[in-house]
Design a protein around this motif. Structure first.
Motif, PDB file in Angstrom:
ATOM      1  N   ILE A 161       0.831  -1.201   0.049  1.00  0.00           N
ATOM      2  CA  ILE A 161      -0.043  -0.100  -0.063  1.00  0.00           C
ATOM      3  C   ILE A 161       0.859   1.230  -0.077  1.00  0.00           C
ATOM      4  O   ILE A 161       1.764   1.220   1.007  1.00  0.00           O
ATOM      5  N   LYS A 162       0.544   2.298  -0.970  1.00  0.00           N
ATOM      6  CA  LYS A 162       1.512   3.295  -1.069  1.00  0.00           C
ATOM      7  C   LYS A 162       0.532   4.450  -0.797  1.00  0.00           C
ATOM      8  O   LYS A 162       1.470   5.504  -0.532  1.00  0.00           O
ATOM      9  N   CYS A 163      -0.539   4.489  -0.778  1.00  0.00           N
ATOM     10  CA  CYS A 163      -1.411   5.792  -0.469  1.00  0.00           C
ATOM     11  C   CYS A 163      -2.689   5.320   0.169  1.00  0.00           C
ATOM     12  O   CYS A 163      -3.447   4.311  -0.017  1.00  0.00           O
ATOM     13  N   LEU A 200       3.753   6.910   3.623  1.00  0.00           N
ATOM     14  CA  LEU A 200       2.623   6.778   2.904  1.00  0.00           C
ATOM     15  C   LEU A 200       2.140   8.220   2.416  1.00  0.00           C
ATOM     16  O   LEU A 200       2.230   9.289   3.177  1.00  0.00           O
ATOM     17  N   ARG A 201       1.532   8.158   0.948  1.00  0.00           N
ATOM     18  CA  ARG A 201       0.901   9.430   0.674  1.00  0.00           C
ATOM     19  C   ARG A 201      -0.468   9.315   1.154  1.00  0.00           C
ATOM     20  O   ARG A 201      -1.173   8.348   1.299  1.00  0.00           O
ATOM     21  N   VAL A 202      -1.076  10.334   2.107  1.00  0.00           N
ATOM     22  CA  VAL A 202      -2.305  10.581   2.373  1.00  0.00           C
ATOM     23  C   VAL A 202      -3.073  11.637   1.770  1.00  0.00           C
ATOM     24  O   VAL A 202      -2.783  12.890   1.506  1.00  0.00           O
ATOM     25  N   VAL A 203      -4.368  11.455   1.161  1.00  0.00           N
ATOM     26  CA  VAL A 203      -4.979  12.370   0.457  1.00  0.00           C
ATOM     27  C   VAL A 203      -6.511  12.052   0.960  1.00  0.00           C
ATOM     28  O   VAL A 203      -6.834  11.163   1.454  1.00  0.00           O
ATOM     29  N   LEU A 224      -4.446  20.221   7.487  1.00  0.00           N
ATOM     30  CA  LEU A 224      -4.558  18.932   8.216  1.00  0.00           C
ATOM     31  C   LEU A 224      -3.019  18.396   7.387  1.00  0.00           C
ATOM     32  O   LEU A 224      -2.559  18.751   6.476  1.00  0.00           O
ATOM     33  N   PRO A 225      -3.055  17.250   8.114  1.00  0.00           N
ATOM     34  CA  PRO A 225      -1.435  16.579   7.477  1.00  0.00           C
ATOM     35  C   PRO A 225      -1.728  15.560   6.552  1.00  0.00           C
ATOM     36  O   PRO A 225      -1.688  14.414   6.791  1.00  0.00           O
ATOM     37  N   VAL A 226      -2.052  16.253   5.182  1.00  0.00           N
ATOM     38  CA  VAL A 226      -2.279  15.348   4.037  1.00  0.00           C
ATOM     39  C   VAL A 226      -1.364  15.785   2.958  1.00  0.00           C
ATOM     40  O   VAL A 226      -0.723  17.016   3.074  1.00  0.00           O
ATOM     41  N   ASP A 227      -1.315  15.152   1.939  1.00  0.00           N
ATOM     42  CA  ASP A 227      -0.399  15.619   0.765  1.00  0.00           C
ATOM     43  C   ASP A 227      -1.206  16.535  -0.380  1.00  0.00           C
ATOM     44  O   ASP A 227      -0.792  16.982  -1.141  1.00  0.00           O
ATOM     45  N   ALA A 228      -2.508  15.857  -0.224  1.00  0.00           N
ATOM     46  CA  ALA A 228      -3.518  16.680  -1.199  1.00  0.00           C
ATOM     47  C   ALA A 228      -5.068  16.505  -0.741  1.00  0.00           C
ATOM     48  O   ALA A 228      -5.139  15.593   0.013  1.00  0.00           O
ATOM     49  N   LEU A 229      -5.905  17.561  -1.276  1.00  0.00           N
ATOM     50  CA  LEU A 229      -7.146  17.341  -0.904  1.00  0.00           C
ATOM     51  C   LEU A 229      -7.733  17.857  -2.167  1.00  0.00           C
ATOM     52  O   LEU A 229      -7.621  18.758  -2.529  1.00  0.00           O
ATOM     53  N   ALA A 230      -8.912  16.974  -2.277  1.00  0.00           N
ATOM     54  CA  ALA A 230      -9.889  17.531  -3.467  1.00  0.00           C
ATOM     55  C   ALA A 230     -11.418  17.350  -2.974  1.00  0.00           C
ATOM     56  O   ALA A 230     -11.606  16.211  -2.264  1.00  0.00           O
TER      57      ALA A 230
END
Length: 213
Positions: free
Chosen positions: A3-5, A99-102, A120-126
């Motif tokens: 699992i990468k994301c 891990l990438r977190v979105v 927030l501690p995330v790499d991207a949000l949409a």
């Protein structure tokens, strides 16, 4: 498969919907419990959430009322108190492991802006309003895969709603975790189809540590 994301739904996975529905009840001048009960009824019937508002005020246009609330200064709002307590520590721990977190959910553009303001501690949000496509559309999960920067089988999509989260994410080739949180999560936690479709059933975001190990 590694699992990468970890991709997460937003409403009733990351944020609580208490304020959202309470603000609608206050806008229409009805007891909050009344609208909460109607939301529960449409949830149990598998209907659209906005049907609770239509039941409360037959013939009303929810989108027009949303705009009226914004114009009156009583529009959508989110702050730190709307987050579930495990969000920041759990997502921080996932990112620390590489891990990438979105975050990707069916929200308005305003909600997206408010969430970004929380850092927030995330790499991207949409959100769907920005993408112009909403769950359970397959295109939404194509967008999630692009946001995740990983192959579908390397992504875990976490959500509370079977029809919007678990089933379509699974159909798109993503791994899935159904979270027992909010009315949808609790109502369908023991459903045989949900349990057989979801790769995991969790009660807290902290459990993502073990399942992604």
């Amino acid at each position: 498969m590694v699992i990468k994301c970890v991709a997460l739904d937003i409403g009733e996975t990351v944020t609580r919907d208490d304020r959202y529905w309470a603000s609608w009840a206050d806008w229409f001048g009805v007891p909050r419990h009344t609208l909460s009960a109607l939301v529960g009824a449409v949830v149990a019937q598998g209907r659209d959430n906005a049907d609770a508002i239509r039941m409360l005020r037959p013939g009303v246009d929810p989108a027009a009322e949303y705009a009226a609330r914004e114009a009156a200064g009583r529009g959508e709002f989110l702050d730190e108190t709307d987050l579930y307590e495990d969000v920041r520590p759990a997502l921080t721990a996932l990112r620390e492991r590489g891990l990438r977190v979105v975050l990707a959910g069916n929200q308005t553009a305003r909600a997206g802006a408010l969430l970004r303001g929380l850092a927030l501690p995330v790499d991207a949000l949409a959100v769907s309003d920005e993408w112009g496509v909403a769950k359970p559309s397959p295109e939404f999960f194509t967008r999630v895969t692009e946001l995740a920067m990983a192959r579908p089988e390397e992504i875990v999509y976490v959500g509370d709603h079977p029809a919007n989260d678990v089933f379509p994410a699974h159909a798109a080739g993503l791994r899935t975790a159904h979270i027992r949180r909010g009315p949808w999560g609790h109502l369908w936690a023991g459903d045989p189809e949900v349990r057989s479709t979801a790769d995991w059933s969790i009660g807290s975001l902290h459990e993502l540590q073990d399942l992604t190990a």
